[in-house]
Structures are given as C-alpha cells and as structure tokens.
Design a protein around this motif. Structure first.
Motif, PDB file in Angstrom:
ATOM      1  N   LEU A 153      -4.998 -10.126  -1.349  1.00 41.43           N
ATOM      2  CA  LEU A 153      -5.825  -9.693  -2.471  1.00 41.43           C
ATOM      3  C   LEU A 153      -5.263  -8.396  -3.035  1.00 41.43           C
ATOM      4  O   LEU A 153      -4.940  -7.477  -2.277  1.00 41.43           O
ATOM      5  N   ASP A 163      14.367  -1.442   8.803  1.00 39.70           N
ATOM      6  CA  ASP A 163      13.215  -2.029   9.499  1.00 39.70           C
ATOM      7  C   ASP A 163      13.655  -2.544  10.867  1.00 39.70           C
ATOM      8  O   ASP A 163      14.723  -3.140  11.013  1.00 39.70           O
ATOM      9  N   ALA A 164      12.788  -2.333  11.855  1.00 38.57           N
ATOM     10  CA  ALA A 164      13.089  -2.749  13.227  1.00 38.57           C
ATOM     11  C   ALA A 164      13.097  -4.267  13.366  1.00 38.57           C
ATOM     12  O   ALA A 164      13.739  -4.821  14.256  1.00 38.57           O
ATOM     13  N   SER A 220       2.427  -6.474   6.412  1.00 37.54           N
ATOM     14  CA  SER A 220       2.664  -6.765   4.996  1.00 37.54           C
ATOM     15  C   SER A 220       2.824  -8.240   4.670  1.00 37.54           C
ATOM     16  O   SER A 220       2.926  -8.605   3.493  1.00 37.54           O
ATOM     17  N   THR A 238      -2.486  -2.953  -1.878  1.00 35.42           N
ATOM     18  CA  THR A 238      -2.742  -2.714  -3.304  1.00 35.42           C
ATOM     19  C   THR A 238      -2.288  -1.318  -3.732  1.00 35.42           C
ATOM     20  O   THR A 238      -1.911  -1.121  -4.887  1.00 35.42           O
ATOM     21  N   THR A 272       4.800  -0.354   2.293  1.00 40.98           N
ATOM     22  CA  THR A 272       4.855   1.086   2.062  1.00 40.98           C
ATOM     23  C   THR A 272       6.302   1.585   2.018  1.00 40.98           C
ATOM     24  O   THR A 272       6.693   2.308   1.096  1.00 40.98           O
ATOM     25  N   THR A 291      -4.856 -10.555   3.401  1.00 39.61           N
ATOM     26  CA  THR A 291      -5.671 -11.590   2.746  1.00 39.61           C
ATOM     27  C   THR A 291      -5.089 -11.923   1.369  1.00 39.61           C
ATOM     28  O   THR A 291      -5.563 -12.802   0.675  1.00 39.61           O
TER      29      THR A 291
END
Ligand SMILES: Cc1cc2nc3c(=O)[nH]c(=O)nc-3n(C[C@H](O)[C@H](O)[C@H](O)COP(=O)(O)OP(=O)(O)OC[C@H]3O[C@@H](n4cnc5c(N)ncnc54)[C@H](O)[C@@H]3O)c2cc1C
Length: 548
Positions: free
Chosen positions: A60, A45-46, A54, A378, A26, A58
């Motif tokens: 998909l 980012d931490a 992320s 997605t 995101t 799965t």
C-alpha cells in the motif's frame, strides 16, 4: 546494472563519497538521491536487493487510515503530521513509476448506521488531510453498489460501504527500479555484500567498511568518506559495529500475508476489515491476479521464523471470514510472505502496534555513522532526502537540492496503460504475459522481448499457469544482478508470490538458465533446485489442513 563481478572489481579499487549500507527501499532511495546530487555512491546489501521487509509489505502506498484514527484519538500531532507527509509522498511514488504503482479503491463494509457515519467522517478527514494530494474523494456506497463491487461480502445486515482511495504498488520491483535508476545515474550497487566491520581514521571517524561477499566468501575493504546505515531491522547491529556504546533502538515486529486465488473473493476493489481482535485493521487486496490478505503485528522472539506459521494464517482468516459469504480456508492459500517492520522505539516502549511508523535520522558524532531508522515504504523518498541532507551537512559543503520528487524511475519514461496491448500485438504474446511484463518492467519489457531474436524458445512460460517467460529470466540474470533461483522467482518475476507450487515447478527451468548464463556445473544446479524446493515445501506445510 553492471555485471556483479565487474562491479565488485571496480568497487575494490575506488574511493566513494558515500557508501549506503542496505538495499531495501530506504537504502535504494538514499543511494539514488545521493548519486543525483553528485555524490559518488556505492550501495551494498547483505542479501539480494529488496529481500527483507521491502518485498514483504502489504503493498500500500498510503498515509494510513488507522494511524490517522490513532492521531485523532490520542491528540497526537506528531502522528497526524506523519500521515500528512505520507499522503504527499503517495503522489510522488505513484507518479514516478506508473507501471509499478496505481491508485485503488478501498471499501470499508458497514453493518450498522452509526458505524457508517463514523467511517465516512473518518475517511472525509483522510481526504482533508491529503488536501491537494488526494486521489479520489471518499463516498458512501449503497448496499447494492457494494455487493456489485464486492459480491463475496457477507450480505446479511450489510448497510453499504465507505469507499476511499489509496495507492497500491509492486514493492520488490519498485525497489529494483530504484536500484536500476541509481546505477543508470552512475552509481555502483552490489548485492550479497555484507558489512562486517569498519576501519577508522586518526580521529576515530569511519573511513572504510570491511565487507564479506556472501557468495564467494572473500573479504575486502570499501573506502568511502561517509557511511549511511539503512539496514532496517539490522540497524542496531551496524550501529554497534560503528560504536559499541550505542543503545539499541530497533523493535522489529513481524507481519505476515497470505495469497489466495482471485476468484475466492472476486472484485476489483480492496476490502478493509475495520474491526479485529487486536484493534488493528486487515486488508484483502486484489493483487496481480491474486487476493493478498494481511497483516499481523507480533513482537519478535528468539523462536520467530521468517515464514507464515499456521497460527498466523488462522488469525488472519479469523479476522477476515466474518465479512465473507464463503469463508476462506488456510489450505486454499497459494503462497504467503513474512517480514519484519523496522520500528524504532524509545527505551521502555513495548506495544509494537502503538509504535510510530515515523523515521529518524541519527548521527553518531563519535564515528560519523548516519543511520536512517524506522519509517515505511511510502515515505522512503522523504527518508532518503532527510538522510542525504544530513550527509551533506556532515561533509561540510552546501546541502544541494534533492531531485527525487519528480524523477521517473527505470521503465517509466514513455509508459502508458496501453503499453501491454502494444506488446501483445507486436510480439504476438498472450494477454497475461504482456500484462505481466508491462506491469513489472514498464518500457524495459521491450528489451526482454528483443532477446527472442537470440533464442525464440525463450518465449516459453517458466511453469504452467505463470505469466513469466524464460526471456525475462535471462534478462534479469544479465541486467538485474539476479544470482539465485529465489532472486528470480521471489523478487524479479514475482512467481513465488503467484504460487508456491508453480514456483517449485519453475525452479529447474530457472536453474538451467542460471547454469547456462553463469556456467554452473550440474552438481551446483541440482543442489540449487533442491535447496530452493525444500524451503518452499516447508512453507507449504504450514498451509496443510489440520488432521482433526
Ligand atoms: C508485514 C509488513 C507490511 C508492511 N506494509 C507496508 C505498506 O503497505 N506500506 C508501507 O508504506 N510500508 C509497509 N511496511 C513497511 C515497509 O515495508 C518498511 O518500512 C520498508 O520496507 C523498510 O525498508 P528498509 O530499506 O528500511 O528495510 P529492509 O527492506 O529490511 O532493508 C534492509 C536491508 O539491509 C540489509 N542489511 C542488513 N544488514 C546488513 C549489513 N550488515 N550489510 C549490508 N546490508 C545489510 C538487509 O539485507 C536488507 O535488505 C510493511 C512492513 C511489513 C513487515
């Protein structure tokens, strides 16, 4: 990406239009969208990029056949629209990084004719909802065709299978490609940089973030006009740093996967297990020379550990094995992963498997923090588009067109499916290494192989049986902000997914390359190897067979 210390030094001096907190799907999507619209953007980012949900999905790229079934059963228009949007996003995701994402066939085995009719009707509806975004039309396969495609399926009473299409992708590398594309568009990105608080202006609006470098532990301020909170399951914490009066919204749910050698259930197609103990579905998907089996959906408690527990592994096998001719055993698994879904709940909602996978952009009018909550991989691009529209509205200027629908990500331009063959020939590489490099890095693989001019011995594999080579490690340290053994084995090369035992074997080689590139002394190098190996050994313990 720039070298981390150079990026950090310039971030300390700069004033950004936008600071995006969280470098998962995101946040990386938000950062790219914002930078392409002309906003000077910093991504923080931490931990490592893609180190949370992320890289634990799965894998998909899907609308979600189960969500469509739920939408129909419960007459839920909102859920139906969510599936439709995700199916459109599926196409963008596949097209923007063809080296990292592709269409795949999924087979739903059927053991009774009424079930065959039910699943075929469901999949035809899935095709219809996708409309122009459909990948291939679904169809019914005879028993013979089904067993030819998935020979390990339980044959007794098998009537055939319903075959439908969805996408599959490399989640960790897709995230890294988003970050790479963002920095190439002029953005700044820093991993291991945790937001620990905010400074406000006279009106109470956020004006700076207090950050702590998790590697050096030094603390400083980042100046930005706007802040987007894209921290997944960490969203409530950042929301409360901005405004302690905000009520919690996140209801994380844990999901685990196991990986098995591909030959334990051979075939090129994925299997969807349609009926499970808790009414969810389970997938067994061929993935990078392995079989990926998942997933679970369990509420998070204070006792939750971020690893595949024995009982979770057993649950997965209990759902899958009734469909297999030769049941899988826990100790056959070669690796696994655990992650937390960043689900958003309305107050009072409890059952996580019923929570919508939709997203929400929240503006806290008192602090100005914009949080992007929920969603799924997605739909990361659409989530980013909605969040950056909100940022531009808050800035008071025009909302400019979003450019990410058709935007090739790093490694994609000029890539085609024959690229691995050309690498194999040009650099005399074994076929598995060429396939691995092309699949993980796209056209950037050539840059990795150019490093062999500097040191031909970097053509050596990092461990027996792994396709990854040493040049890849050096490339990722120099160009992808890889700082630890785990950054390299789990997310940059995927070796940790390929096999935990292979990852333990590779750790000293990777550490010696980190030491060479980053001037680590021998104490630090040895400590890094033992810490990493101990963590992976703990994971392996969960796969040991039971004593009785
Ligand atoms: C088991 C499982 C299976 C899934 N399968 C699929 C699937 O097949 N397809 C699909 O589309 N979706 C799937 N999902 C959902 C998808 O993985 C997630 O929706 C998505 O990865 C969330 O991305 P994110 O960036 O919002 O969160 P995350 O990936 O969790 O990233 C949030 C980041 O914020 C950082 N952060 C937190 N606090 C701070 C702070 N204070 N300062 C700086 N940074 C901070 C964290 O380090 C983290 O990297 C699955 C999820 C799970 C758990």
């Amino acid at each position: 990406m720039k070298h981390r210390s150079a990026e950090k030094a310039s971030a300390r001096e700069a004033k950004f239009d936008l600071c995006v907190i969280g470098g998962g799907a995101t946040g990386a999507g938000c950062a790219l969208d914002a930078q392409l619209r002309g906003l000077r953007t910093l991504l923080l980012d931490a931990g490592d990029f893609a180190s949370a949900a992320s890289s634990a999905s799965t894998k998909l790229v899907h609308g979600g056949v189960r969500y469509l079934e739920q939408a129909v059963k419960h007459f839920n228009l909102e859920e139906y629209r969510m599936v439709k949007r995700a199916l459109r996003e599926r196409l963008y995701m596949l097209a923007n990084a063809p080296h990292l994402a592709h269409a795949a066939h999924f087979l739903v085995p059927v053991y009774s004719w009424p079930r065959a009719g039910y699943y075929l009707a469901g999949m035809k509806m899935y095709d219809a909802v996708a409309g122009k975004s459909n990948l291939f039309p679904s169809s019914f396969l005879s028993r013979e065709e089904t067993l030819a495609r998935l020979p390990g399926l339980k044959a007794k009473n098998l009537r055939g299978a319903v075959c439908y299409s969805d996408g599959q992708f490399d989640d960790a590398r897709y995230d890294l490609a988003l970050v790479e594309t963002f920095t190439e568009a002029g953005g700044s990105a820093l991993n291991y940089m945790r937001v620990t608080g905010f400074d406000r202006d006279d009106t109470g609006r956020l004006a700076a973030a207090m950050v702590r470098d998790e590697l050096s532990l030094d603390e400083f301020k980042i100046m930005a006009s706007k802040f987007v909170n894209a921290t997944g399951t960490g969203a409530d914490k950042v929301r409360s740093l901005a405004n302690p009066l905000l009520a919690s919204r996140m209801r994380p749910s844990k999901g685990v996967h196991l990986l098995f050698p591909a030959e334990t259930f051979p075939g090129m197609d994925a299997l969807l297990v349609p009926q499970t103990e808790d009414g969810r579905v389970i997938f067994a998907v061929p993935w990078q020379e392995r079989l990926l089996v998942g997933t679970t959906d369990d509420e998070v408690t204070p006792a939750t550990r971020m690893m595949v527990e024995k009982d979770e592994a057993d649950y997965l096998l209990r759902q899958l094995n009734p469909y297999l001719e030769t049941p899988l055993r826990r100790e056959q698994a070669v690796s696994g992963m655990a992650g937390l879904r960043p689900l958003v709940a309305e107050p009072g909602q409890t059952d996580t498997s019923r929570l919508l996978r939709d997203h929400e952009v929240e503006l806290d009018s008192s602090s100005g923090l914009i949080s992007i909550l929920g969603g799924k991989w997605t739909t990361h691009r659409l989530m980013a588009e909605d969040a950056i529209n909100a940022v531009q509205r808050e800035m008071g200027g025009p909302v400019t067109p979003c450019l990410t629908r058709q935007y090739s990500l790093a490694g994609a331009p000029g890539y085609n499916k024959d690229f691995s063959k050309s690498l194999e020939q040009e650099y005399s590489l074994p076929a598995d290494t060429a396939r691995h490099l092309a699949g993980k890095f796209g056209r950037r693989a050539s840059k990795i192989l150019e490093l062999l001019q500097e040191n031909p011995s970097w053509k050596t594999r990092i461990a027996t049986g792994l396709p990854a080579i040493q040049a890849e490690i050096v490339y990722c340290i120099r160009n992808e902000m890889a700082e630890t053994i785990e950054d390299l084995l789990a997310r940059r090369t995927g070796a940790q997914m390929y096999g935990w035992r292979e990852a333990i074997e590779a750790a000293p080689v990777v550490a010696s390359l980190l030491a060479r590139e980053k001037n680590w002394d021998s104490t630090r190098t040895t400590a890094a190897v033992s810490e990493y190996s101990a963590k992976i050994r703990e994971f392996l313990k969960q796969l040991e067979p039971c004593e009785d």
